[in-house]
Write an enzyme that holds these catalytic residues in place. Structure first.
Site, PDB file in Angstrom:
ATOM      1  N   SER A 157       0.817  -1.203   0.000  1.00 13.21           N
ATOM      2  CA  SER A 157       0.000   0.000   0.000  1.00 13.21           C
ATOM      3  C   SER A 157       0.866   1.274   0.000  1.00 13.21           C
ATOM      4  O   SER A 157       1.778   1.392  -0.814  1.00 13.21           O
ATOM      5  CB  SER A 157      -0.949  -0.044   1.203  1.00 13.21           C
ATOM      6  OG  SER A 157      -1.968   0.895   1.073  1.00 13.21           O
ATOM      7  N   ASP A 362      -8.320  -6.471  -5.091  1.00 15.23           N
ATOM      8  CA  ASP A 362      -8.100  -5.177  -4.455  1.00 15.23           C
ATOM      9  C   ASP A 362      -8.884  -4.102  -5.197  1.00 15.23           C
ATOM     10  O   ASP A 362      -8.996  -4.129  -6.419  1.00 15.23           O
ATOM     11  CB  ASP A 362      -6.603  -4.844  -4.476  1.00 15.23           C
ATOM     12  CG  ASP A 362      -6.249  -3.661  -3.593  1.00 15.23           C
ATOM     13  OD1 ASP A 362      -7.143  -3.133  -2.896  1.00 15.23           O
ATOM     14  OD2 ASP A 362      -5.069  -3.261  -3.597  1.00 15.23           O
ATOM     15  N   HIS A 420      -6.093  -6.583  -1.084  1.00 11.69           N
ATOM     16  CA  HIS A 420      -5.018  -5.618  -0.822  1.00 11.69           C
ATOM     17  C   HIS A 420      -3.883  -6.249  -0.020  1.00 11.69           C
ATOM     18  O   HIS A 420      -2.713  -5.974  -0.272  1.00 11.69           O
ATOM     19  CB  HIS A 420      -5.609  -4.432  -0.067  1.00 11.69           C
ATOM     20  CG  HIS A 420      -4.723  -3.232   0.009  1.00 11.69           C
ATOM     21  ND1 HIS A 420      -4.330  -2.528  -1.106  1.00 11.69           N
ATOM     22  CD2 HIS A 420      -4.158  -2.604   1.066  1.00 11.69           C
ATOM     23  CE1 HIS A 420      -3.571  -1.505  -0.740  1.00 11.69           C
ATOM     24  NE2 HIS A 420      -3.439  -1.539   0.572  1.00 11.69           N
TER      25      HIS A 420
END
Length: 442
Positions: A157, A362, A420
């Site tokens: 991220s 994601d 994610h």
């Protein structure tokens, strides 16, 4: 009083149970590094527990969490790749089987890292990069046995944005002789490299999988266009606010789709956590509650502020794990929407091994958006990479777990059935990917 007694008992149990859980084979170390006045960063090292090799014969991997303000020493360690899970049970898919793991709570104020000066929080990538270089210099000086070990930076991220900048600065520091280490490459997982490429792809992506109707698509596209307009005008904090509002529009039109795994409605990431933290900026507060608080869920927070804190022994009494995360997030508000595609280009041009990997499910950093910024690279070998056909990655079951492409020093992995948090959703696949990236199998 009862809660305090339970914490003491839990700490005692941890001291008894933690070493035997891995047969006493996993050696650990941890410490603080003062990177600036009143600014202290915490690191935690697990030495590799490889079945046949000494830890000096396998890579050292540093893991950087996202946020900014999410704790690698907490979430990355106990929820994703460390030797023990949140229940303190051995993780069969831990990366410590094939590499030594270095978790760092960064930027300053994240996790166990802390500052006693409200002006010491990082406000941009340059500051947090400078802080990390000071930490790495101290780490490699104190752990000379790792100076010749292949060193990789893996990230997730917003951690990918930090990892890109840190990698370029580290490469230059190594060449200059300022830091002694064998830097081997960086892996950018579901990374916030070019936020706008994700934002503008959200609507079409959700529409293509029947999570938006045409009316919803128009609403999301309108909101995304406003983010693009703010960025074009260099209004980065306004773009951050509009990014948050775009997420609100998506939630309203999808009945609350989970930004971290579109197929998992009732997951850790989809819950609305209560918070006593107050933000003057409502949009920023919404982002914090949506993207940082879930990584500090009650169970993990109790573990880190109870048994783990007691085990480590060096956490100051005034420091609460995760207690300054809101300030970390708030101070970086002007940096969120700034792209760093140019840094990835510099890394590739310098010959640094760069891997991009992304979870199929994601949304916050959707694969479509990742492919979008990759196509913008000015890397001279991009056409050769794009012309490759991807290769399926099979696990022992022979089931297709991922696809990948690799040309010289650039690779891309499409991880199937993952959101994610790729190592959490597909632990076996992520471990296999780690081995391939670090040249321990293919």
């Amino acid at each position: 009083m009862e809660a305090k007694c339970l914490t003491v008992i839990s700490a005692a149990l941890l001291c008894l149970l933690l070493p035997p859980a891995w047969g006493g084979q996993v050696k650990e170390d941890w410490n603080y590094v003062q990177v600036r006045k009143n600014a202290n960063m915490f690191w935690w090292l697990y030495y590799a527990d490889h079945p046949t090799k000494n830890y000096t014969q396998v890579p050292l991997v540093m893991w950087l969490q996202g946020g900014p303000g999410a704790s690698g020493c907490g979430f990355g360690n106990f929820a994703e790749i460390g030797p023990l899970d949140i229940k303190l049970k051995p993780r069969n898919s831990s990366w410590v089987q094939v590499a030594s793991l270095l978790f760092v709570d960064n930027p300053v104020g994240t996790g166990y890292s802390y500052t006693t000066d409200s002006q010491a929080f990082a406000r941009d990538v340059d500051t947090l990069t400078a802080d990390m270089l000071l930490l790495l210099k101290e780490f490699f000086n104190s752990k000379a046995e790792f100076q010749t070990t292949s060193f990789y930076i893996f990230s997730e991220s917003y951690g990918g944005k930090m990892a890109a900048a840190i990698s370029l600065a580290l490469h230059k520091a190594v060449l200059a002789g300022d830091i002694k280490c064998n830097f081997a490459g960086v892996a950018l997982g579901d990374s916030w490299i070019s936020p706008i490429d994700s934002v503008i792809s959200w609507g079409p992506y959700l529409y293509s999988i029947s999570l938006l109707d045409e009316n919803g698509l128009r609403a999301v596209q309108k909101a995304a266009d406003s983010v693009q307009d703010a960025l074009n005008k260099g209004k980065y904090e306004e773009a951050t606010d509009l990014w948050s509002m775009t997420e609100d529009v998506i939630e309203e039109n999808t009945d609350g789709v989970n930004f971290y795994n579109i197929l998992t409605q009732d997951s850790l990431m989809s819950r609305k956590e209560n918070s006593n933290v107050k933000f003057g900026n409502l949009a920023l507060g919404s982002l914090y509650r949506r993207h940082i608080l879930p990584l500090q869920a009650d169970e993990l927070s109790e573990l880190m502020n109870g048994p783990i804190r007691a085990k480590l022994k060096i956490i100051p009494d005034s420091v609460t794990w995760g207690g300054q995360s809101a300030e970390v997030f708030r101070n970086m508000a002007g940096d969120f929407m700034k792209p760093v595609v140019n840094i990835v280009d510099e890394l590739l041009g310098a010959g640094i091994n760069v891997t991009v990997y992304n979870g199929q499910l994601d949304l916050i950093v959707d694969t479509v958006g990742q492919e979008g910024w990759v196509k913008q690279l000015k890397w001279k070998k991009l056409d050769q990479f794009k012309n490759l056909r991807w290769t399926p990655l099979h696990l022992q079951s022979r089931e297709t777990a991922a696809f990948y492409k690799s040309w010289e020093n650039f690779s891309f992995y499409w991880i199937l059935r993952a959101g994610h948090m790729v190592p959490s959703d597909q632990p076996e696949t992520s471990l296999k990917m780690l081995q391939m990236i670090t040249n321990q199998g293919n």
